[in-house]
Motif scaffolding. Structure first.
Motif, PDB file in Angstrom:
ATOM      1  N   LYS A   1      -0.055  -2.363  -0.188  1.00 41.38           N
ATOM      2  CA  LYS A   1       0.125  -1.233   0.730  1.00 41.38           C
ATOM      3  C   LYS A   1      -0.762  -0.087   0.257  1.00 41.38           C
ATOM      4  O   LYS A   1      -0.826   0.180  -0.938  1.00 41.38           O
ATOM      5  CB  LYS A   1       1.600  -0.783   0.750  1.00 41.38           C
ATOM      6  CG  LYS A   1       2.580  -1.837   1.286  1.00 41.38           C
ATOM      7  CD  LYS A   1       2.302  -2.146   2.727  1.00 41.38           C
ATOM      8  CE  LYS A   1       3.299  -3.181   3.264  1.00 41.38           C
ATOM      9  NZ  LYS A   1       3.041  -3.557   4.633  1.00 41.38           N
ATOM     10  N   PRO A   2      -1.488   0.575   1.139  1.00 42.58           N
ATOM     11  CA  PRO A   2      -1.440   0.466   2.605  1.00 42.58           C
ATOM     12  C   PRO A   2      -2.501  -0.453   3.190  1.00 42.58           C
ATOM     13  O   PRO A   2      -2.566  -0.624   4.402  1.00 42.58           O
ATOM     14  CB  PRO A   2      -1.738   1.913   3.023  1.00 42.58           C
ATOM     15  CG  PRO A   2      -2.688   2.408   1.966  1.00 42.58           C
ATOM     16  CD  PRO A   2      -2.287   1.740   0.699  1.00 42.58           C
ATOM     17  N   CYS A   3      -3.378  -1.084   2.362  1.00 43.31           N
ATOM     18  CA  CYS A   3      -4.545  -1.769   2.942  1.00 43.31           C
ATOM     19  C   CYS A   3      -4.246  -3.180   3.422  1.00 43.31           C
ATOM     20  O   CYS A   3      -5.074  -3.788   4.107  1.00 43.31           O
ATOM     21  CB  CYS A   3      -5.677  -1.806   1.926  1.00 43.31           C
ATOM     22  SG  CYS A   3      -5.237  -2.667   0.407  1.00 43.31           S
TER      23      CYS A   3
ATOM     24  N   LYS B   1      -5.555   1.116 -10.528  1.00 49.00           N
ATOM     25  CA  LYS B   1      -4.679   1.328  -9.368  1.00 49.00           C
ATOM     26  C   LYS B   1      -5.409   1.143  -8.039  1.00 49.00           C
ATOM     27  O   LYS B   1      -4.821   1.307  -6.981  1.00 49.00           O
ATOM     28  CB  LYS B   1      -4.075   2.746  -9.407  1.00 49.00           C
ATOM     29  CG  LYS B   1      -3.206   3.006 -10.642  1.00 49.00           C
ATOM     30  CD  LYS B   1      -2.030   2.055 -10.734  1.00 49.00           C
ATOM     31  CE  LYS B   1      -1.169   2.322 -11.961  1.00 49.00           C
ATOM     32  NZ  LYS B   1      -0.137   1.297 -12.152  1.00 49.00           N
ATOM     33  N   ASP B   2      -6.710   0.850  -8.108  1.00 48.29           N
ATOM     34  CA  ASP B   2      -7.473   0.657  -6.867  1.00 48.29           C
ATOM     35  C   ASP B   2      -7.377  -0.795  -6.412  1.00 48.29           C
ATOM     36  O   ASP B   2      -7.268  -1.713  -7.224  1.00 48.29           O
ATOM     37  CB  ASP B   2      -8.952   1.015  -7.078  1.00 48.29           C
ATOM     38  CG  ASP B   2      -9.126   2.483  -7.398  1.00 48.29           C
ATOM     39  OD1 ASP B   2      -8.218   3.258  -7.066  1.00 48.29           O
ATOM     40  OD2 ASP B   2     -10.151   2.844  -8.011  1.00 48.29           O
ATOM     41  N   CYS B   3      -7.457  -0.992  -5.095  1.00 53.94           N
ATOM     42  CA  CYS B   3      -7.396  -2.338  -4.516  1.00 53.94           C
ATOM     43  C   CYS B   3      -8.558  -3.167  -5.042  1.00 53.94           C
ATOM     44  O   CYS B   3      -9.685  -2.692  -5.163  1.00 53.94           O
ATOM     45  CB  CYS B   3      -7.443  -2.258  -2.989  1.00 53.94           C
ATOM     46  SG  CYS B   3      -7.550  -3.888  -2.200  1.00 53.94           S
TER      47      CYS B   3
ATOM     48  N   THR C   1      -6.574   3.241  -2.941  1.00 54.37           N
ATOM     49  CA  THR C   1      -5.492   3.389  -3.930  1.00 54.37           C
ATOM     50  C   THR C   1      -4.246   2.669  -3.434  1.00 54.37           C
ATOM     51  O   THR C   1      -3.760   2.916  -2.325  1.00 54.37           O
ATOM     52  CB  THR C   1      -5.188   4.880  -4.152  1.00 54.37           C
ATOM     53  OG1 THR C   1      -6.378   5.533  -4.591  1.00 54.37           O
ATOM     54  CG2 THR C   1      -4.102   5.045  -5.209  1.00 54.37           C
ATOM     55  N   ILE C   2      -3.717   1.770  -4.266  1.00 51.65           N
ATOM     56  CA  ILE C   2      -2.542   0.986  -3.889  1.00 51.65           C
ATOM     57  C   ILE C   2      -1.289   1.822  -4.157  1.00 51.65           C
ATOM     58  O   ILE C   2      -1.083   2.311  -5.253  1.00 51.65           O
ATOM     59  CB  ILE C   2      -2.494  -0.331  -4.687  1.00 51.65           C
ATOM     60  CG1 ILE C   2      -3.733  -1.187  -4.357  1.00 51.65           C
ATOM     61  CG2 ILE C   2      -1.219  -1.107  -4.414  1.00 51.65           C
ATOM     62  CD1 ILE C   2      -3.845  -2.444  -5.170  1.00 51.65           C
ATOM     63  N   THR C   3      -0.477   1.971  -3.155  1.00 55.59           N
ATOM     64  CA  THR C   3       0.761   2.751  -3.305  1.00 55.59           C
ATOM     65  C   THR C   3       1.961   1.848  -3.536  1.00 55.59           C
ATOM     66  O   THR C   3       3.004   2.295  -4.005  1.00 55.59           O
ATOM     67  CB  THR C   3       1.005   3.612  -2.044  1.00 55.59           C
ATOM     68  OG1 THR C   3       1.074   2.735  -0.913  1.00 55.59           O
ATOM     69  CG2 THR C   3      -0.121   4.618  -1.874  1.00 55.59           C
ATOM     70  N   GLY C   4       1.842   0.546  -3.195  1.00 57.80           N
ATOM     71  CA  GLY C   4       2.962  -0.361  -3.391  1.00 57.80           C
ATOM     72  C   GLY C   4       2.546  -1.794  -3.175  1.00 57.80           C
ATOM     73  O   GLY C   4       1.510  -2.076  -2.553  1.00 57.80           O
TER      74      GLY C   4
END
Length: 1325
Positions: free
Chosen positions: A1285-1287, A1304-1306, A1312-1315
């Protein structure tokens, strides 16, 4: 004295004689007749009649001319004086040719007689040559290294490779290699040692050259030497770097004159005659008393003479000293006349106190000689004494050494002389530390040790690792008798050495006298300032070995100084009851920051002093009331900048800026002539020397601070509310007075001295004990071979018996040398000294630690000495001495353990070197049962804090040592982990059986428990710690595999190749790291299995998957058939001895058994599913552990046709194919290691194999084929199971969790990955 005529008026000094009112009539000037009789008795003439009535009367008016006439009797005529001796060419006095007669780089002393080599092989000759007659000179050997001493002609041309003896017209003796040289070389003479004297004799009538060692002829070295017109021989020497000698061409009496041979320099015959006459007159005065009542002369014992102010005696002596004083400024006369006279006074034996005449004579010297004359006389006398002490041969009762030390003590008992020598000579001009040195004899027979220790002994019982088992019950009766006889001999030797040591301590007690204030400042404060400067020279020149005081002198000086200081300390304690005794001594923390004591440029725990003053100035003000002047901070900052610019220059040798320039450097650079060496000779066009920056003043704080030389007693001891050295007492420091503050600074200096070179020297001296051990093992082995030798092979028996004889002779020699070293260096008293020093350091560190942030000001060397002193006690002083004899040893061990545990990760300590040292010390500490128990005895809070620091993540810090510590805490508990040495290395001899890594396992269950609690409770720390361990394992094993690939490729190339030794070492290190990291993982899995198995913990599944992945990689690489690992192991390269199947496979097995056999059912099934789901998993790798890898697995040899590989050190290495029978090599199996793997452990491995076989069958049956689109796009090994999330990109959980640990990056789009959410494929798709 300048007066030459008669009369009582003396122009050189004004003497106040007693007037009639001052003294009774009987002590005044005597009658003329009685005076004349007295003077004729004192000054007998060979030309005047013996009958008193026929003699011409003599009074004080004409005594001067009478004395001059007497001195001229027997003096050679002018023609005799000017006549030169035939056969010699060159100037007088004879010195070293420092203008043109040298090659290479050299330091030459002021007197042009001492020389130190400063390049590869430097040469220098004298200024005078000989072409006829018989001549001699002496060389005082100051270091026993590579030198060639002898004679050369003017035609000889030397260079940095060829020196004296390497050219046709030069001849040399080399006692280092025990050879003679004249283009070719043959064995000759004996080995020399520092403190020996070599006599070089040339007979130009017979054409021979002979050498003597300490007066004993070594035989004719060369015959038929080249002679004739144009051929003349110069004394010459070639010497290698740092070697030093001093020449005596005749400027002093030859120590070992040889009949018929003349010294190159003429002795001062006329002056010598005068000096002996004048000394005879002095003796007459001392042995004649005036009976003024009856006007008669009374003969009395010279030893009872007193300087009581009789005018007649004083005026008579004044006339004698008018002529005697100028002669006593010449070194030859001081050594030949005065020193021998003074030694004769002490020959009767008894204590020095029983010979007050020397004190009276020194009073007389100061009264009747000009100050510059008495100063020069005392200086030459002390230098002659020091030279005589240093270069005297060792005899059984050490008689020579005792003789010279007694006279030195007698002279230093005289207050005025002592203070003059302390202020101007002992540390400034000569190596007075030599007085406290007892040299070790290199040649046992000459030292009389065979008579003193007639029976030799050495240990004969050894365990598997070559250590002496020392079990008395195993000794035979003969061995027991020999050992006891040897020990009695050692005791006799020790008692004789103790006599010398006691005299040396007496000298130091005189120098430490703080009550002799009648003639100015007390001796102790002069000594303290000189001692500090001595330390400064040695601390500041650590990169320039020629400038340092030799470490063997430092060792003896340290022990004598400790004894003397502790005596003074305890005497002060008796006079001041409130102070502490020397047993509880420590150095208060104020000394480290109040600026009263200069620590030069030595590193502090918190970094540079200037930096600490800036950052901690508020703490200094609030805690210690010390205020730093802002201008001082600014100036020190600028000073640091200057230092940075000059560091480059400091790396080069320091000294004269150009040829012939004066060399500003410490007096320690002097050779045995003991004068300051200040000429630097270089054959280069420009000197390589750069001037050293002068020593900086101590940093100024807003308290009264002075340079070392300017400090007075008040600055040190304080007065009227001034605390002196203890200014700025912190709140934590008790108010109780400790001791005289001067003693505190000396103790501080002793600690510094130990750090500078003493510990290093203690380690070097152990080599004799090691040699005894090696020869004893070799002798025992040879005797066993003789017992097994078949009768039909007498040739072998003969060779073995020859070896046995050689080993026995060597052992006899070494065991006697060892007795000497044990008495002088490793005795019980010396062990107590080092233990006292250890306790001083521990208490000092504890007091400094209590000051909080001010701990950063403490010098690093206190921690170093604490660690090194403990190491010395454990490794150097035992087993000859028992540590159990040390009072409070167990408690001290625990205190040191607490210091190591607390400070190895102390943020107040910034130096990387000291941090590494603390870590290594702690690592060594946990390897031995006694010290490990000490760690377990420290307070629980400190133990837990230590374990927390050890479990910090391995990134961005040195982790190998902390990992090693954890491994040692586990060793003995792991799977097959009870060995001391690896199975395949048992037949090889360890380099050093005392290494920490070779100690028997001693796991700590208590510290394991702390580790388990920490990892169990702190989930975040556990995850980061294990993640870092897995990262480092991945790196270490990958590096190892990469390196063995390169090694194997080199072995398979057809051309000859070189395998770099360094590369082999790094490869072995990576392997060892991999094994130790696996053991830490095994320890963690065993202690806290829930970290991997309990999937309710956030990172448990990820850690388990990563663990499985790495274990599979290791197994596959090590167990595959005909694989790379097998090939390299079979090469058996030197340096890769530790690389073998057993250590790494057993470590992996331990982890697998713990998670697949010893856990609960749910954990086992989770572990099995993760292991089986890893695409790298191969069941035959597990089968390989029990030797069940299939038929083909037994043939693991390589069939390549590789040529030999030659290592970088010339060791030839062949590939496996070239080793006969290598194809027959047995397959690895745990069943082969019955002594290492228990039956229970084997059973568990069989259970694990059965369990995995069953699980893999079930997994194969239940796994449905997976579409390629459903596989994780990162690893292509697992199904997609997570969505970002969110990508909304997808991968398996293992990949994304591992990625998110560091980023923390996809992985795909860099958003940036939030979850991360679980993903399952929709049913219909």
């Amino acid at each position: 004295m300048t007066s030459k005529g008669g009369g009582t008026t003396l122009t050189r000094r004004n003497y106040r004689l007693a007037s009639d009112t001052d003294k009774p009539k009987a002590t005044g000037i005597v009658s003329e007749k009685f005076l004349s009789d007295y003077l004729h008795h004192l000054f007998p003439s060979t030309t005047e009649p013996a009958v008193a009535s026929l003699r011409k009367p003599v009074g004080f008016q004409d005594l001067g001319s009478h004395l001059e006439r007497l001195l001229c009797e027997g003096e050679p005529t002018d023609d005799g004086k000017d006549q030169t001796i035939e056969g010699r060419l060159g100037p007088q006095p004879v010195v070293l040719d420092h203008t043109s007669g040298f090659e290479g780089l050299l330091f030459v002393d002021d007197d042009l007689l001492g020389v130190i080599g400063h390049s590869n092989f430097s040469s220098i000759r004298a200024t005078t040559c000989v072409y006829k007659g018989k001549w001699a000179y002496e060389v005082l050997i100051s270091s026993q290294g590579l030198m060639q001493i002898g004679w050369c002609t003017l035609n000889c041309r030397f260079n940095q490779e060829e020196g004296v003896g390497d050219t046709p017209d030069s001849y040399a003796y080399d006692g280092n290699r025990v050879r003679k040289w004249n283009v070719t070389t043959t064995n000759y003479g004996k080995s020399w040692a520092a403190g020996d004297i070599v006599s070089c004799l040339i007979d130009l009538d017979e054409g021979t050259i002979t050498f003597c060692l300490n007066g004993q002829s070594l035989g004719t070295a060369f015959t038929d030497i080249k002679m004739g017109p144009g051929i003349a021989y110069f004394p010459a020497i070639s010497l290698s770097f740092k070697e030093s000698v001093a020449f005596n061409f005749g400027s002093r009496p030859l120590r070992y004159p040889v009949d018929g041979y003349l010294p190159l320099q003429n002795p001062p015959t006329a002056d010598l005659l005068k000096a002996h006459k004048l000394l005879g007159y002095v003796k007459n005065v001392l042995s004649t008393a005036l009976d003024l009542q009856e006007e008669r002369l009374v003969e009395k014992d010279i030893s009872g003479w007193r300087l009581n102010g009789e005018p007649t005696v004083l005026i008579t002596l004044a006339h004698i000293f008018n002529h005697f004083a100028p002669l006593m400024c010449k070194v030859y006369l001081v050594e030949d006349v005065l020193m021998n006279f003074l030694l004769g006074i002490l020959e009767g034996g008894g204590s020095v106190d029983e010979h007050p005449l020397i004190q009276q004579l020194l009073d007389l010297f100061w009264l009747l000689m000009e100050e510059y004359e008495v100063s020069e006389c005392l200086k030459q006398l002390m230098m002659s004494l020091l030279r005589a002490y240093r270069f005297s041969p060792i005899i059984p009762d050490l008689g020579f050494q005792i003789h010279y030390l007694r006279l030195t003590t007698a002279i230093l008992r005289h207050e005025k002389s002592r203070k003059y020598l302390l202020s101007n000579v002992l540390f400034d001009v000569m190596r007075s530390v030599v007085f406290f040195y007892i040299k070790t004899p290199l040649r046992v027979k000459e030292a009389g040790l065979e008579e003193l220790i007639p029976t030799t002994w050495w240990p004969t019982h050894f365990d598997k690792e070559g250590k002496d088992e020392r079990e008395p019950k195993d000794e035979s009766a003969d061995e027991r008798l020999r050992r006891r006889a040897y020990e009695r001999g050692c005791q006799r030797l020790k008692k004789r050495i103790e006599v010398v040591e006691e005299l040396q301590v007496q000298i130091l007690k005189l120098l430490l006298n703080n009550k002799d204030k009648t003639t100015g400042e007390a001796s102790r404060y002069i000594f303290l300032n000189k001692f500090r400067k001595f330390l400064q020279e040695n601390a500041s020149n650590r990169g320039h070995p020629t400038a340092l005081c030799p470490p063997e002198y430092m060792v003896c000086f340290l022990h004598r100084l400790i004894t003397a200081v502790r005596t003074c300390w305890d005497e002060g304690k008796r006079k001041t009851p409130g102070t502490i005794n020397s047993e509880a001594a420590y150095v208060p923390p104020q000394l480290f920051y109040n600026g009263k004591v200069d620590y030069f440029d030595l590193q502090r725990l918190g970094g540079l002093l200037s930096h600490l003053k800036k950052t901690l100035k508020d703490d200094l003000a609030s805690k210690a009331n010390v205020i730093i002047d802002p201008a001082e901070i600014q100036s020190t900052s600028m000073d640091d900048l200057d230092e940075d610019e000059e560091n480059g220059a400091a790396q080069r040798p320091f000294g004269a800026a150009a040829m012939g320039g004066a060399l500003a450097r410490p007096s320690w650079l002097s050779s045995p002539t003991l004068g300051r060496a200040n000429r630097f000779l270089s054959t280069a066009a420009v000197s390589l020397m750069t001037p050293r920056r002068p020593f900086t003043q101590p940093e100024k704080v807003k308290v009264r601070t002075l340079a070392v030389e300017q400090r007075t007693e008040e600055d040190i001891e304080g007065s009227h509310g001034n605390d002196g050295l203890l200014l700025g007492r912190p709140m934590e420091e008790p108010e109780q007075p400790i001791a005289d503050k001067s003693l505190l600074e000396i103790v501080d200096g002793i600690v510094m001295m130990y750090n500078l070179s003493v510990h290093q020297q203690l380690g070097k001296m152990v080599v004799v004990s090691d040699d005894v051990h090696e020869y004893a093992v070799a002798l025992k082995d040879t005797e066993e071979k003789i017992a097994r030798c078949p009768v039909r092979r007498p040739d072998i028996l003969d060779e073995l018996q020859k070896s046995q004889k050689v080993f026995a002779e060597k052992l006899n020699h070494l065991s006697r040398r060892l007795a000497w070293i044990n008495a002088t260096v490793y005795s019980k008293d010396k062990m107590f000294d080092i233990y006292w020093l250890l306790c001083v350091c521990i208490r000092t560190i504890e007091h400094a630690d209590n000051t909080g942030s001010l701990f950063a000001f403490a010098p690093e060397f206190y921690l170093n000495v604490a660690m090194n002193a403990y190491s010395a006690l454990k490794n150097y002083f035992s087993p000859a001495n028992s540590m159990d004899e040390l009072p409070g040893y167990e408690e001290t061990l625990a205190q040191l353990a607490a210091i190591l545990a607390k400070h190895f990760a102390d943020p107040r300590i910034v130096g990387t070197d000291i941090k590494d040292s603390l870590m290594q010390a702690l690592a060594s500490y946990v390897c031995y049962p006694q010290s490990l128990r000490a760690v377990e005895r420290i307070p629980e809070e400190q133990r837990v804090a230590m374990m927390r620091n050890l479990l910090a993540p391995y990134e961005q810090r040195p982790w190998a040592q902390t990992n090693w510590i954890l491994v040692r805490l586990w060793r003995g508990c792991g799977f097959g982990y009870r060995y001391t040495r690896l199975p395949h290395l048992l037949k090889t001899k360890p380099e050093d059986a005392n290494l920490p890594s070779l100690q028997k396992p001693c796991p700590s269950l208590l510290l394991q428990k702390h580790m388990a609690e920490l990892l169990s409770m702190d989930k975040e720390m556990a995850a980061s710690f294990l993640n870092s361990v897995l990262n480092q394992l991945n790196w270490a094993f990958s590096e190892f595999i990469g390196m063995i690939q390169e090694i194997q490729q080199a072995a398979e190339r057809p051309e000859r190749n070189f395998v770099d030794t360094r590369q082999l070492k790094v490869c072995a290190t990576c392997f060892d790291l991999s094994v130790s990291l696996l053991r830490v993982l095994e320890m963690t899995v065993t202690l806290v299995p829930e970290i991997f198995i309990d999937w309710s913990r956030p990172s448990a599944e990820l850690l388990l998957r990563r663990l499985a992945q790495l274990l599979n990689q290791v197994l596959n690489r090590v167990t595959a058939e005909k694989n790379l690992f097998d090939r390299v192991v079979n090469l058996r390269l030197p340096g890769l001895e530790s690389v073998d199947h057993y250590p790494i496979l057993v470590a992996v097995t331990g982890i697998l058994v713990r998670i697949l056999v010893d856990g609960d059912r749910q954990g086992m099934s989770r572990a099995a599913s993760v292991l089986l789901s890893d695409p790298c998993f191969q069941l035959h790798s597990i089968q390989h552990l029990l030797g069940e890898g299939g038929e083909s697995s037994s043939a693991t040899a390589v069939t390549s046709t590789a040529l030999p590989v030659v290592g970088s050190l010339g060791s030839s290495v062949t590939s496996v194919a070239s080793a006969p029978g290598s194809s027959e090599r047995k397959h690895f199996s745990l069943h082969s290691y019955k002594d290492y793997i228990s039956e229970d452990e084997k059973y568990k491995v069989e259970l694990m194999l059965a369990f995995l076989t069953e699980e893999s069958k079930q997994a194969a049956a239940s796994t449905a084929p997976t579409c390629e689109e459903d596989l994780c796009p990162i690893c292509y090994a697992h199904s997609i199971s997570a969505i970002f999330k969110p990508c909304s990109h997808k991968s398996c959980k293992a990949c994304i969790n591992q990625h998110l640990m560091n980023n923390k990056d996809c992985f795909f789009c860099k958003a940036t990955i939030t979850g991360v959410e679980d993903y399952s494929k929709p049913q219909g798709s």
